[in-house]
Design a protein around this motif. Structure first.
Motif, PDB file in Angstrom:
ATOM      1  N   ILE A   7       2.393  -9.600  13.270  1.00  0.00           N
ATOM      2  CA  ILE A   7       1.831 -10.614  12.388  1.00  0.00           C
ATOM      3  C   ILE A   7       0.948  -9.913  11.364  1.00  0.00           C
ATOM      4  CG2 ILE A   7       0.522 -12.768  12.238  1.00  0.00           C
ATOM      5  CD1 ILE A   7       2.983 -12.858  14.168  1.00  0.00           C
ATOM      6  N   ALA A   8       1.166 -10.190  10.079  1.00  0.00           N
ATOM      7  CA  ALA A   8       0.293  -9.679   9.020  1.00  0.00           C
ATOM      8  C   ALA A   8      -0.735 -10.751   8.686  1.00  0.00           C
ATOM      9  CB  ALA A   8       1.104  -9.331   7.774  1.00  0.00           C
ATOM     10  N   VAL A   9      -1.984 -10.363   8.655  1.00  0.00           N
ATOM     11  CA  VAL A   9      -3.071 -11.260   8.266  1.00  0.00           C
ATOM     12  C   VAL A   9      -3.607 -10.758   6.930  1.00  0.00           C
ATOM     13  CG1 VAL A   9      -5.363 -12.136   8.838  1.00  0.00           C
ATOM     14  CG2 VAL A   9      -3.648 -11.832  10.650  1.00  0.00           C
ATOM     15  N   ILE A  10      -3.552 -11.639   5.925  1.00  0.00           N
ATOM     16  CA  ILE A  10      -3.987 -11.282   4.580  1.00  0.00           C
ATOM     17  C   ILE A  10      -5.105 -12.236   4.172  1.00  0.00           C
ATOM     18  CG2 ILE A  10      -3.288 -10.955   2.181  1.00  0.00           C
ATOM     19  CD1 ILE A  10      -0.352 -10.800   3.260  1.00  0.00           C
ATOM     20  N   GLU A  30       1.168  -7.853  17.895  1.00  0.00           N
ATOM     21  CA  GLU A  30       0.643  -6.733  17.129  1.00  0.00           C
ATOM     22  C   GLU A  30       0.192  -7.309  15.794  1.00  0.00           C
ATOM     23  OE1 GLU A  30       2.163  -2.641  14.973  1.00  0.00           O
ATOM     24  OE2 GLU A  30       3.346  -3.442  16.632  1.00  0.00           O
ATOM     25  N   VAL A  31      -0.942  -6.858  15.288  1.00  0.00           N
ATOM     26  CA  VAL A  31      -1.514  -7.450  14.080  1.00  0.00           C
ATOM     27  C   VAL A  31      -1.805  -6.361  13.042  1.00  0.00           C
ATOM     28  CG1 VAL A  31      -3.376  -8.882  13.146  1.00  0.00           C
ATOM     29  CG2 VAL A  31      -2.577  -9.248  15.495  1.00  0.00           C
ATOM     30  N   LEU A  32      -1.363  -6.612  11.818  1.00  0.00           N
ATOM     31  CA  LEU A  32      -1.681  -5.752  10.690  1.00  0.00           C
ATOM     32  C   LEU A  32      -2.609  -6.519   9.764  1.00  0.00           C
ATOM     33  CD1 LEU A  32       1.936  -4.479   9.881  1.00  0.00           C
ATOM     34  CD2 LEU A  32       0.169  -3.300  11.195  1.00  0.00           C
ATOM     35  N   LEU A  33      -3.680  -5.873   9.303  1.00  0.00           N
ATOM     36  CA  LEU A  33      -4.672  -6.537   8.458  1.00  0.00           C
ATOM     37  C   LEU A  33      -4.631  -6.005   7.031  1.00  0.00           C
ATOM     38  CD1 LEU A  33      -7.756  -6.480  10.862  1.00  0.00           C
ATOM     39  CD2 LEU A  33      -6.031  -8.271  10.586  1.00  0.00           C
ATOM     40  N   PHE A  34      -4.761  -6.924   6.080  1.00  0.00           N
ATOM     41  CA  PHE A  34      -4.762  -6.568   4.668  1.00  0.00           C
ATOM     42  C   PHE A  34      -5.839  -7.382   3.951  1.00  0.00           C
ATOM     43  CE2 PHE A  34      -0.532  -6.015   6.353  1.00  0.00           C
ATOM     44  CZ  PHE A  34      -0.240  -4.701   5.983  1.00  0.00           C
ATOM     45  N   PRO A  44       2.953   0.679   3.174  1.00  0.00           N
ATOM     46  CA  PRO A  44       4.230   1.190   3.668  1.00  0.00           C
ATOM     47  C   PRO A  44       4.825   0.322   4.781  1.00  0.00           C
ATOM     48  CG  PRO A  44       2.441   2.769   4.085  1.00  0.00           C
ATOM     49  CD  PRO A  44       1.856   1.607   3.351  1.00  0.00           C
ATOM     50  N   GLU A  45       3.974  -0.367   5.536  1.00  0.00           N
ATOM     51  CA  GLU A  45       4.464  -1.206   6.638  1.00  0.00           C
ATOM     52  C   GLU A  45       4.734  -2.643   6.209  1.00  0.00           C
ATOM     53  OE1 GLU A  45       0.907   0.399   7.689  1.00  0.00           O
ATOM     54  OE2 GLU A  45       0.641  -0.814   5.924  1.00  0.00           O
ATOM     55  N   ARG A  46       4.901  -2.851   4.930  1.00  0.00           N
ATOM     56  CA  ARG A  46       5.130  -4.182   4.364  1.00  0.00           C
ATOM     57  C   ARG A  46       6.302  -4.917   5.012  1.00  0.00           C
ATOM     58  NH1 ARG A  46       7.292  -5.230  -1.735  1.00  0.00           N
ATOM     59  NH2 ARG A  46       7.897  -7.370  -1.341  1.00  0.00           N
ATOM     60  N   ARG A  47       7.342  -4.235   5.394  1.00  0.00           N
ATOM     61  CA  ARG A  47       8.535  -4.870   5.964  1.00  0.00           C
ATOM     62  C   ARG A  47       8.433  -5.100   7.467  1.00  0.00           C
ATOM     63  NH1 ARG A  47      10.732  -6.932   1.559  1.00  0.00           N
ATOM     64  NH2 ARG A  47      11.137  -5.381  -0.013  1.00  0.00           N
ATOM     65  N   ALA A  48       7.372  -4.622   8.099  1.00  0.00           N
ATOM     66  CA  ALA A  48       7.234  -4.724   9.556  1.00  0.00           C
ATOM     67  C   ALA A  48       6.945  -6.137  10.062  1.00  0.00           C
ATOM     68  CB  ALA A  48       6.152  -3.766  10.047  1.00  0.00           C
ATOM     69  N   PRO A  49       6.116  -6.937   9.384  1.00  0.00           N
ATOM     70  CA  PRO A  49       5.733  -8.230   9.955  1.00  0.00           C
ATOM     71  C   PRO A  49       6.885  -9.212  10.119  1.00  0.00           C
ATOM     72  CG  PRO A  49       4.214  -7.602   8.220  1.00  0.00           C
ATOM     73  CD  PRO A  49       5.373  -6.653   8.163  1.00  0.00           C
ATOM     74  N   HIS A  50       6.770 -10.009  11.170  1.00  0.00           N
ATOM     75  CA  HIS A  50       7.711 -11.093  11.436  1.00  0.00           C
ATOM     76  C   HIS A  50       7.153 -12.414  10.923  1.00  0.00           C
ATOM     77  CE1 HIS A  50       8.651  -8.010  14.505  1.00  0.00           C
ATOM     78  NE2 HIS A  50       9.873  -8.281  14.095  1.00  0.00           N
ATOM     79  N   MET A  79       5.613 -17.879   6.466  1.00  0.00           N
ATOM     80  CA  MET A  79       4.206 -17.789   6.098  1.00  0.00           C
ATOM     81  C   MET A  79       3.431 -19.002   6.583  1.00  0.00           C
ATOM     82  SD  MET A  79       4.339 -16.182   2.243  1.00  0.00           S
ATOM     83  CE  MET A  79       2.575 -15.781   2.243  1.00  0.00           C
ATOM     84  N   ILE A  80       2.230 -18.725   7.043  1.00  0.00           N
ATOM     85  CA  ILE A  80       1.252 -19.753   7.397  1.00  0.00           C
ATOM     86  C   ILE A  80       0.068 -19.530   6.469  1.00  0.00           C
ATOM     87  CG2 ILE A  80      -0.330 -20.586   9.183  1.00  0.00           C
ATOM     88  CD1 ILE A  80       1.733 -19.371  11.230  1.00  0.00           C
ATOM     89  N   PHE A  81      -0.397 -20.589   5.837  1.00  0.00           N
ATOM     90  CA  PHE A  81      -1.520 -20.469   4.923  1.00  0.00           C
ATOM     91  C   PHE A  81      -2.780 -21.042   5.551  1.00  0.00           C
ATOM     92  CE2 PHE A  81       2.074 -20.192   2.057  1.00  0.00           C
ATOM     93  CZ  PHE A  81       1.687 -19.139   1.238  1.00  0.00           C
TER      94      PHE A  81
END
Length: 125
Positions: A7-10, A30-34, A44-50, A79-81
């Motif tokens: 999950i990407a959190v922006i 797994e969480v990626l933060l931006f 570089p890990e832009r394509r990783a999130p589900h 996407m969830i906003f």
């Protein structure tokens, strides 16, 4: 739940990013933060999130603008906003364009978790 889901959190608010990271990790994700949509696009890990959880209003590029950019590139990532300034017109626009949900801050942890599950069940083009 797929334990390998990313999950990407922006969000430009660090406290929101870290709170969501803690919550989502507690559910096994797994969480990626931006800190911004631009940082996400440049990563570089832009394509990783589900799934992406994004703030609506951010400097440089808003969440809805990110949604439009990803769609234009053919990336249908769910996407969830989240927003502190809920506007019906913005909600209608992002939902029409495929968003899973728009949640007002502060939101309930179980509520966002259920939307993440829904997002992960969607097939990604």
């Amino acid at each position: 739940m797929n334990k390998s889901s990313v999950i990407a959190v922006i969000d430009d608010d660090a406290s929101v990013r870290f709170a969501l990271q803690s919550l989502l990790r507690s559910f096994g994700y797994e969480v990626l933060l931006f800190p911004s949509a631009v940082a996400f696009l440049d990563a570089p890990e832009r394509r990783a999130p589900h799934c992406i959880i994004s703030d609506v209003q951010m400097p440089q590029m808003s969440g809805p603008e990110l949604q439009d950019r990803l769609a234009a590139e053919g990336d249908g990532i769910p996407m969830i906003f989240i927003t502190a300034f809920h506007e019906k017109a913005v909600e209608a626009r992002v939902i029409e364009r495929g968003a899973v949900a728009v949640l007002s801050k502060p939101f309930d942890g179980d509520e966002i978790a259920s939307h993440v599950v829904r997002a992960l069940e969607r097939p990604r083009p």
